[in-house]
Motif scaffolding. Structure first.
Motif, PDB file in Angstrom:
ATOM      1  N   MET A  57       0.835  -1.207   0.000  1.00  0.00           N
ATOM      2  CA  MET A  57       0.000   0.000   0.000  1.00  0.00           C
ATOM      3  C   MET A  57       0.873   1.262   0.000  1.00  0.00           C
ATOM      4  O   MET A  57       0.585   2.232  -0.702  1.00  0.00           O
ATOM      5  N   ALA A  58       1.937   1.256   0.777  1.00  0.00           N
ATOM      6  CA  ALA A  58       2.849   2.407   0.803  1.00  0.00           C
ATOM      7  C   ALA A  58       3.494   2.614  -0.559  1.00  0.00           C
ATOM      8  O   ALA A  58       3.620   3.746  -1.041  1.00  0.00           O
ATOM      9  N   ASP A  59       3.891   1.526  -1.203  1.00  0.00           N
ATOM     10  CA  ASP A  59       4.518   1.639  -2.516  1.00  0.00           C
ATOM     11  C   ASP A  59       3.533   2.131  -3.574  1.00  0.00           C
ATOM     12  O   ASP A  59       3.922   2.823  -4.521  1.00  0.00           O
ATOM     13  N   LYS A  60       2.255   1.772  -3.435  1.00  0.00           N
ATOM     14  CA  LYS A  60       1.241   2.282  -4.356  1.00  0.00           C
ATOM     15  C   LYS A  60       1.140   3.809  -4.249  1.00  0.00           C
ATOM     16  O   LYS A  60       1.041   4.512  -5.253  1.00  0.00           O
ATOM     17  N   LEU A  61       1.165   4.309  -3.003  1.00  0.00           N
ATOM     18  CA  LEU A  61       1.116   5.756  -2.813  1.00  0.00           C
ATOM     19  C   LEU A  61       2.349   6.410  -3.438  1.00  0.00           C
ATOM     20  O   LEU A  61       2.246   7.427  -4.122  1.00  0.00           O
ATOM     21  N   ALA A 111       4.010   5.373  -5.869  1.00  0.00           N
ATOM     22  CA  ALA A 111       3.950   5.255  -7.330  1.00  0.00           C
ATOM     23  C   ALA A 111       2.898   6.160  -7.952  1.00  0.00           C
ATOM     24  O   ALA A 111       2.765   6.200  -9.173  1.00  0.00           O
ATOM     25  N   GLY A 112       2.145   6.880  -7.105  1.00  0.00           N
ATOM     26  CA  GLY A 112       1.194   7.839  -7.632  1.00  0.00           C
ATOM     27  C   GLY A 112      -0.257   7.418  -7.612  1.00  0.00           C
ATOM     28  O   GLY A 112      -1.123   8.123  -8.146  1.00  0.00           O
ATOM     29  N   THR A 113      -0.574   6.275  -6.989  1.00  0.00           N
ATOM     30  CA  THR A 113      -1.975   5.869  -6.862  1.00  0.00           C
ATOM     31  C   THR A 113      -2.747   6.928  -6.085  1.00  0.00           C
ATOM     32  O   THR A 113      -2.304   7.373  -5.025  1.00  0.00           O
ATOM     33  N   ALA A 114      -3.893   7.329  -6.631  1.00  0.00           N
ATOM     34  CA  ALA A 114      -4.690   8.377  -5.982  1.00  0.00           C
ATOM     35  C   ALA A 114      -5.273   7.871  -4.671  1.00  0.00           C
ATOM     36  O   ALA A 114      -5.848   6.782  -4.610  1.00  0.00           O
ATOM     37  N   ALA A 115      -5.133   8.650  -3.610  1.00  0.00           N
ATOM     38  CA  ALA A 115      -5.701   8.310  -2.310  1.00  0.00           C
ATOM     39  C   ALA A 115      -5.832   9.579  -1.481  1.00  0.00           C
ATOM     40  O   ALA A 115      -4.961  10.446  -1.525  1.00  0.00           O
ATOM     41  N   ASP A 116      -6.922   9.670  -0.729  1.00  0.00           N
ATOM     42  CA  ASP A 116      -7.124  10.815   0.155  1.00  0.00           C
ATOM     43  C   ASP A 116      -6.478  10.595   1.510  1.00  0.00           C
ATOM     44  O   ASP A 116      -6.058  11.552   2.168  1.00  0.00           O
ATOM     45  N   LEU A 117      -6.438   9.342   1.953  1.00  0.00           N
ATOM     46  CA  LEU A 117      -5.785   9.051   3.223  1.00  0.00           C
ATOM     47  C   LEU A 117      -5.198   7.657   3.196  1.00  0.00           C
ATOM     48  O   LEU A 117      -5.559   6.830   2.356  1.00  0.00           O
ATOM     49  N   VAL A 118      -4.299   7.428   4.134  1.00  0.00           N
ATOM     50  CA  VAL A 118      -3.687   6.114   4.286  1.00  0.00           C
ATOM     51  C   VAL A 118      -3.817   5.689   5.741  1.00  0.00           C
ATOM     52  O   VAL A 118      -3.806   6.520   6.659  1.00  0.00           O
ATOM     53  N   THR A 128      -3.226  12.360   2.783  1.00  0.00           N
ATOM     54  CA  THR A 128      -2.141  12.453   1.809  1.00  0.00           C
ATOM     55  C   THR A 128      -1.977  13.889   1.308  1.00  0.00           C
ATOM     56  O   THR A 128      -2.934  14.676   1.293  1.00  0.00           O
ATOM     57  N   VAL A 129      -0.787  14.208   0.882  1.00  0.00           N
ATOM     58  CA  VAL A 129      -0.490  15.541   0.363  1.00  0.00           C
ATOM     59  C   VAL A 129      -1.290  15.825  -0.906  1.00  0.00           C
ATOM     60  O   VAL A 129      -1.698  16.965  -1.156  1.00  0.00           O
ATOM     61  N   ARG A 130      -1.544  14.795  -1.697  1.00  0.00           N
ATOM     62  CA  ARG A 130      -2.262  14.968  -2.959  1.00  0.00           C
ATOM     63  C   ARG A 130      -3.757  14.681  -2.841  1.00  0.00           C
ATOM     64  O   ARG A 130      -4.433  14.453  -3.850  1.00  0.00           O
ATOM     65  N   ALA A 131      -4.295  14.690  -1.629  1.00  0.00           N
ATOM     66  CA  ALA A 131      -5.704  14.345  -1.417  1.00  0.00           C
ATOM     67  C   ALA A 131      -6.635  15.239  -2.229  1.00  0.00           C
ATOM     68  O   ALA A 131      -6.507  16.467  -2.213  1.00  0.00           O
ATOM     69  N   ALA A 132      -7.582  14.604  -2.920  1.00  0.00           N
ATOM     70  CA  ALA A 132      -8.603  15.367  -3.654  1.00  0.00           C
ATOM     71  C   ALA A 132      -9.691  15.870  -2.713  1.00  0.00           C
ATOM     72  O   ALA A 132     -10.350  16.875  -2.993  1.00  0.00           O
ATOM     73  N   HIS A 133      -9.870  15.165  -1.586  1.00  0.00           N
ATOM     74  CA  HIS A 133     -10.903  15.520  -0.614  1.00  0.00           C
ATOM     75  C   HIS A 133     -10.310  15.545   0.796  1.00  0.00           C
ATOM     76  O   HIS A 133     -10.658  14.720   1.643  1.00  0.00           O
TER      77      HIS A 133
END
Length: 232
Positions: A41-45, A47-54, A200-205
């Motif tokens: 899951m960390a590697d997906k983040l 690699a750029g997988t979209a996520a609002d939180l982890v 996440t820093v790139r969170a859409a929401h």
């Protein structure tokens, strides 16, 4: 409808599922995402997988914050989860109080169901414990390794083996039909892991993500966390 996406260790799946309706009622938003081995899951983040939180281990969240992928001020502890033993519901529970007991139980099992031994918290620990007990080579052919604890426990529930056993996070055991929590690992072999959530820093929401973290960690849901296998 707004949907909050997450990348989470499998340990939190039951808790997130249990709060989905309350979250929707509070925010009008839904929840979607992936649950699996924390390293993956960390590697997906990364690699750029979209996520609002982890929701991952405390150590991994700290690394992701250092890598500027998670907002440091958002990081909040959800609770501690122990790695434990599981058996099928129809099988007798095993009693493991010492390392000798655990060695005997694992030796007598004809199938041992575990999550990813390289990327998951529990799977890495199983490898360490088998080495510590001196039986890694002896039981290697009986290990049934799956991508995550949830899958491993579903496979245990459906196992046709005579004496199968499972080892993963207690939360994943509790959340799986057809198996039961058999007990903790003994002193010297135990593992208790703090799981932590962050936006996440790139969170859409980001606002909704913060609201979900608040719901996951607030005092009003302490009993739900405990029933799902989290300790404070």
């Amino acid at each position: 409808m707004t949907t909050v996406t997450l990348l989470s260790g499998g340990a939190a799946q039951g808790l997130v599922r249990g709060l989905a309706e309350a979250f929707k009622a509070q925010t009008g938003a839904g929840i979607d995402g992936e649950f699996g081995a924390v390293g993956i899951m960390a590697d997906k983040l990364r690699a750029g997988t979209a996520a609002d939180l982890v929701i991952l281990t405390q150590a991994l969240l700290a690394k992701l914050a250092e890598e500027k992928l998670v907002v440091p001020s958002s990081i909040t502890d959800v609770g501690r989860v122990e790695t434990a033993l599981a058996v099928r519901s129809r099988d007798p529970k095993v009693t493991v109080k010492t390392e000798t007991d655990l060695r005997d139980v694992l030796r007598s099992a004809d199938a041992i169901y575990v999550p990813d031994t390289k990327a998951s918290t529990a799977g890495q620990h199983v490898t360490k414990v088998l080495d510590q007990l001196g039986i890694a080579y002896e039981v290697a052919s009986r290990l049934k390794i799956f991508p995550n604890g949830a899958t491993a426990m579903r496979e245990l529930a459906n196992s046709t083996a005579t004496r199968p056993i499972g080892c993963t996070q207690a939360t994943e055991i509790i959340a799986t039909d057809g198996i039961v929590l058999s007990g903790s690992l003994p002193p010297g072999c135990e593992l208790v892991t703090m799981y932590t959530a962050g936006v996440t820093v790139r969170a859409a929401h980001p606002k909704e993500a913060a609201a979900l973290i608040a719901l996951l960690t607030d005092a009003d849901h302490r009993e739900l966390r405990q029933s799902a296998g989290f300790a404070g």
